[in-house]
Design a protein around this motif. Structure first.
Motif, PDB file in Angstrom:
ATOM      1  N   VAL A  34       0.868  -1.170   0.000  1.00 28.50           N
ATOM      2  CA  VAL A  34       0.000   0.000   0.000  1.00 28.50           C
ATOM      3  C   VAL A  34       0.904   1.217   0.000  1.00 28.50           C
ATOM      4  CG1 VAL A  34      -1.670   1.353   1.293  1.00 28.50           C
ATOM      5  CG2 VAL A  34      -1.940  -1.122   1.137  1.00 28.50           C
ATOM      6  N   VAL A  35       0.704   2.109  -0.968  1.00 30.01           N
ATOM      7  CA  VAL A  35       1.534   3.302  -1.087  1.00 30.01           C
ATOM      8  C   VAL A  35       0.653   4.540  -0.989  1.00 30.01           C
ATOM      9  CG1 VAL A  35       3.279   2.138  -2.472  1.00 30.01           C
ATOM     10  CG2 VAL A  35       1.402   3.327  -3.610  1.00 30.01           C
ATOM     11  N   ASP A  36       1.276   5.622  -0.564  1.00 28.84           N
ATOM     12  CA  ASP A  36       0.584   6.882  -0.316  1.00 28.84           C
ATOM     13  C   ASP A  36       1.226   7.959  -1.191  1.00 28.84           C
ATOM     14  OD1 ASP A  36      -0.703   9.045   0.682  1.00 28.84           O
ATOM     15  OD2 ASP A  36      -0.058   8.793   2.759  1.00 28.84           O
ATOM     16  N   ASP A  37       0.499   8.454  -2.184  1.00 32.40           N
ATOM     17  CA  ASP A  37       1.009   9.504  -3.070  1.00 32.40           C
ATOM     18  C   ASP A  37       0.559  10.879  -2.590  1.00 32.40           C
ATOM     19  OD1 ASP A  37       2.415   8.601  -5.728  1.00 32.40           O
ATOM     20  OD2 ASP A  37       0.883   7.089  -5.320  1.00 32.40           O
ATOM     21  N   THR A  38       1.479  11.830  -2.669  1.00 33.71           N
ATOM     22  CA  THR A  38       1.182  13.220  -2.352  1.00 33.71           C
ATOM     23  C   THR A  38       1.043  13.995  -3.654  1.00 33.71           C
ATOM     24  OG1 THR A  38       2.429  13.072  -0.279  1.00 33.71           O
ATOM     25  CG2 THR A  38       2.001  15.273  -1.160  1.00 33.71           C
ATOM     26  N   VAL A  39      -0.107  14.637  -3.834  1.00 31.79           N
ATOM     27  CA  VAL A  39      -0.412  15.332  -5.084  1.00 31.79           C
ATOM     28  C   VAL A  39      -0.796  16.774  -4.763  1.00 31.79           C
ATOM     29  CG1 VAL A  39      -1.827  15.353  -7.168  1.00 31.79           C
ATOM     30  CG2 VAL A  39      -1.248  13.166  -6.076  1.00 31.79           C
ATOM     31  N   PRO A  40      -0.100  17.760  -5.336  1.00 32.09           N
ATOM     32  CA  PRO A  40      -0.484  19.161  -5.086  1.00 32.09           C
ATOM     33  C   PRO A  40      -1.836  19.465  -5.705  1.00 32.09           C
ATOM     34  CG  PRO A  40       1.254  19.042  -6.740  1.00 32.09           C
ATOM     35  CD  PRO A  40       1.087  17.662  -6.202  1.00 32.09           C
ATOM     36  N   THR A  41      -2.603  20.303  -5.007  1.00 30.93           N
ATOM     37  CA  THR A  41      -3.933  20.658  -5.507  1.00 30.93           C
ATOM     38  C   THR A  41      -3.956  21.992  -6.229  1.00 30.93           C
ATOM     39  OG1 THR A  41      -4.468  21.639  -3.351  1.00 30.93           O
ATOM     40  CG2 THR A  41      -5.061  19.320  -3.696  1.00 30.93           C
ATOM     41  N   ASP A  42      -2.831  22.716  -6.251  1.00 33.21           N
ATOM     42  CA  ASP A  42      -2.768  23.986  -6.970  1.00 33.21           C
ATOM     43  C   ASP A  42      -1.342  24.199  -7.454  1.00 33.21           C
ATOM     44  OD1 ASP A  42      -1.276  25.894  -4.913  1.00 33.21           O
ATOM     45  OD2 ASP A  42      -2.763  24.759  -3.781  1.00 33.21           O
ATOM     46  N   PRO A  43      -1.141  25.061  -8.450  1.00 30.29           N
ATOM     47  CA  PRO A  43       0.207  25.257  -9.004  1.00 30.29           C
ATOM     48  C   PRO A  43       1.232  25.766  -7.989  1.00 30.29           C
ATOM     49  CG  PRO A  43      -1.458  26.139 -10.491  1.00 30.29           C
ATOM     50  CD  PRO A  43      -2.167  25.784  -9.216  1.00 30.29           C
ATOM     51  N   MET A  44       0.788  26.497  -6.969  1.00 34.99           N
ATOM     52  CA  MET A  44       1.710  27.035  -5.967  1.00 34.99           C
ATOM     53  C   MET A  44       2.052  26.010  -4.894  1.00 34.99           C
ATOM     54  SD  MET A  44       2.253  29.966  -7.158  1.00 34.99           S
ATOM     55  CE  MET A  44       3.196  30.631  -5.796  1.00 34.99           C
ATOM     56  N   ARG A  45       1.410  24.867  -4.946  1.00 33.54           N
ATOM     57  CA  ARG A  45       1.637  23.790  -3.976  1.00 33.54           C
ATOM     58  C   ARG A  45       1.402  24.261  -2.541  1.00 33.54           C
ATOM     59  NH1 ARG A  45       6.831  20.210  -6.137  1.00 33.54           N
ATOM     60  NH2 ARG A  45       6.027  19.883  -8.249  1.00 33.54           N
ATOM     61  N   SER A  46       0.330  24.978  -2.372  1.00 33.36           N
ATOM     62  CA  SER A  46      -0.020  25.443  -1.033  1.00 33.36           C
ATOM     63  C   SER A  46      -0.825  24.400  -0.260  1.00 33.36           C
ATOM     64  CB  SER A  46      -0.815  26.749  -1.122  1.00 33.36           C
ATOM     65  OG  SER A  46      -2.015  26.559  -1.864  1.00 33.36           O
ATOM     66  N   SER A  47      -1.374  23.431  -0.960  1.00 35.42           N
ATOM     67  CA  SER A  47      -2.094  22.339  -0.310  1.00 35.42           C
ATOM     68  C   SER A  47      -1.948  21.080  -1.152  1.00 35.42           C
ATOM     69  CB  SER A  47      -3.578  22.693  -0.128  1.00 35.42           C
ATOM     70  OG  SER A  47      -4.197  22.884  -1.384  1.00 35.42           O
TER      71      SER A  47
END
Length: 460
Positions: free
Chosen positions: A197-210
């Protein structure tokens, strides 16, 4: 020829110095003999170096019984200075324990986030570097049989997991199939060691604020990625994913909700956790099919285990296990053959908070600055207090133990290595030989003249 010419020639011949034929011949013979001796010595040195290096370059046959005597060491220590790497030869084979922390030997001169590896059946230590702090048991995890270590791809922006094979020394790369992933972290191994089981981190906006988190089940060949969950990023506490013993179900926690799914990603059940309770860790599933939670008595540092029905989240029969007190948290590794629960207990730093009661503080319970050391404890049924199975020096702040070691139920008296390791001696010998060779080569003319002068003086 006139008499005057004859006398002149005799005088000229008398003025010519005599050539020391015998002495020169003797010097030449000695020089040849000396060179032969030096060549022989060099050959012997090369043979000795070859004998020292061959064990590091030979690939031994894999022993089918490797790991059969796997046991938990009763203590671990910092790896020796210059310890061999996990991928060096001779291969380590399956491991019993991996560990990480902030001790000097886990930082290195030019490395950061060094992870120590202990052999399954001996006190052989190896290391590998992450490049940044990555707690084992949470971000770097050991496979059930101790053969593989899964880790994030370090400081790379690539969404990737590296699988280190401790038997062959090879590293396999699993590239994320989640779009725009900037980092992939392994969370749990399936019981058969064929899935993660792997956990990917994906930015939700171009500035990577969240960011958002995508949880997936992945086969080791990287061909199949099955999504389990996709949601907002929330604080991660401990090891929030656990496979059932036969791999038929997987439980994971996001926020205050625990979800049970099948290997195809279909949700079987879901329930909200009560206050002061969390999924216990990779060993959360019991043999009877129930789920184990860790619970803290409100306003204290007293921790205990409780079981719930995986379908409804309701409590089942109480567990007759002792509690653990005075720690920032505990994490369940698995169950021993006698029914004991093996947990990692995190000893707090003197200046760290006694409790972490705010929701955003959950991931701080096992954070390095708040932990002084760790222990592996056995919570035996009907016992009055936990039993210590493994200790670690201060600043070893996280450990993971192979499931095969836990299920075997064996411990051994450990004698961790001291002094320096194989890489220290390899580089010391290599640098010494190379330096000596350079000095001899650059001084060869002066050395030859000095030797010739000594031989001439001895002949006279």
């Amino acid at each position: 020829m006139t008499a005057r010419l004859r006398e002149t020639l005799h005088a000229a011949a008398a003025d010519v110095p005599a050539y020391p034929v015998y002495e020169r011949a003797l010097a030449t013979a000695r020089r040849s003999r000396r060179r032969a001796v030096l060549a022989t010595v060099a050959a012997l040195v090369l043979v000795a170096l070859t004998g020292a290096v061959l064990p590091l370059t030979r690939t031994p046959a894999v022993d089918p019984a490797a790991g059969a005597d796997a046991a938990l060491p009763d203590r671990i220590a910092l790896p020796p200075l210059g310890a061999l790497h996990a991928t060096d030869r001779p291969r380590l084979g399956p491991a019993s324990v991996i560990f990480s922390g902030q001790a000097a030997r886990l930082q290195g001169w030019d490395e950061d986030g060094i992870v120590g590896v202990v052999s399954a059946d001996s006190d052989r230590y190896r290391t590998f570097s992450m490049g940044y702090e990555a707690p084992v048991g949470e971000q770097v995890i050991l496979s059930p049989d101790g053969r593989y270590v899964a880790r994030p791809a370090g400081l790379s922006e690539d969404g990737r997991v590296d699988i280190i094979d401790l038997v062959t020394g090879r590293t396999r790369q699993l590239h994320s199939k989640v779009a725009d992933s900037v980092g992939t972290t392994p969370r749990a191994w399936s019981p058969d060691g064929r899935q993660l089981v792997v956990d990917d981190t994906v930015p939700t906006d171009p500035m990577r604020s969240s960011y958002r988190r995508v949880l997936s089940i992945v086969t080791l060949d990287g061909e199949r990625w099955t999504q389990l969950a996709d949601g907002g990023q929330q604080p991660i506490f401990g090891a929030p994913v656990a496979f059932a013993p036969q791999g038929a179900r997987v439980a994971y926690q996001i926020g205050r909700v625990v979800t049970v799914a099948d290997p195809d990603g279909r949700t079987v059940s879901s329930f909200e956790l009560p206050a002061e309770s969390w999924l216990a860790g990779k060993g959360a599933w019991a043999t009877d099919g129930t789920l184990t939670l860790i619970s803290r008595k409100a306003g204290t540092t007293d921790w205990s285990l409780r079981r719930v029905d995986p379908g409804t989240g309701r409590d089942t029969a109480p567990l007759p296990l002792p509690g653990v007190t005075g720690v920032t948290t505990i994490r369940l590794l698995g169950w021993g053959p006698d029914g004991s629960a093996l947990v990692v207990a995190y000893q707090p730093e003197p200046l760290s908070p006694d409790r972490f009661d705010q929701p955003l503080e959950l991931d701080q319970r096992t954070a390095y600055p708040n932990v002084r050391s760790v222990r592996v404890l056995a919570l035996t049924p009907d016992a009055t207090a936990p039993r210590t199975l493994m200790t670690a020096p201060e600043q070893i702040l996280a450990v993971d133990v192979a499931d095969s070691v836990i299920s075997a139920g064996r411990t051994r008296a450990a004698n961790p290595p001291g002094g320096v390791g194989g890489r220290f001696w390899f580089w010391t010998i290599l640098i010494t030989v190379v330096t000596a060779g350079i000095v001899v080569y650059r001084s060869r003319s002066r050395l030859a003249l000095w030797l010739d002068d000594r031989r001439v003086r001895r002949a006279r």
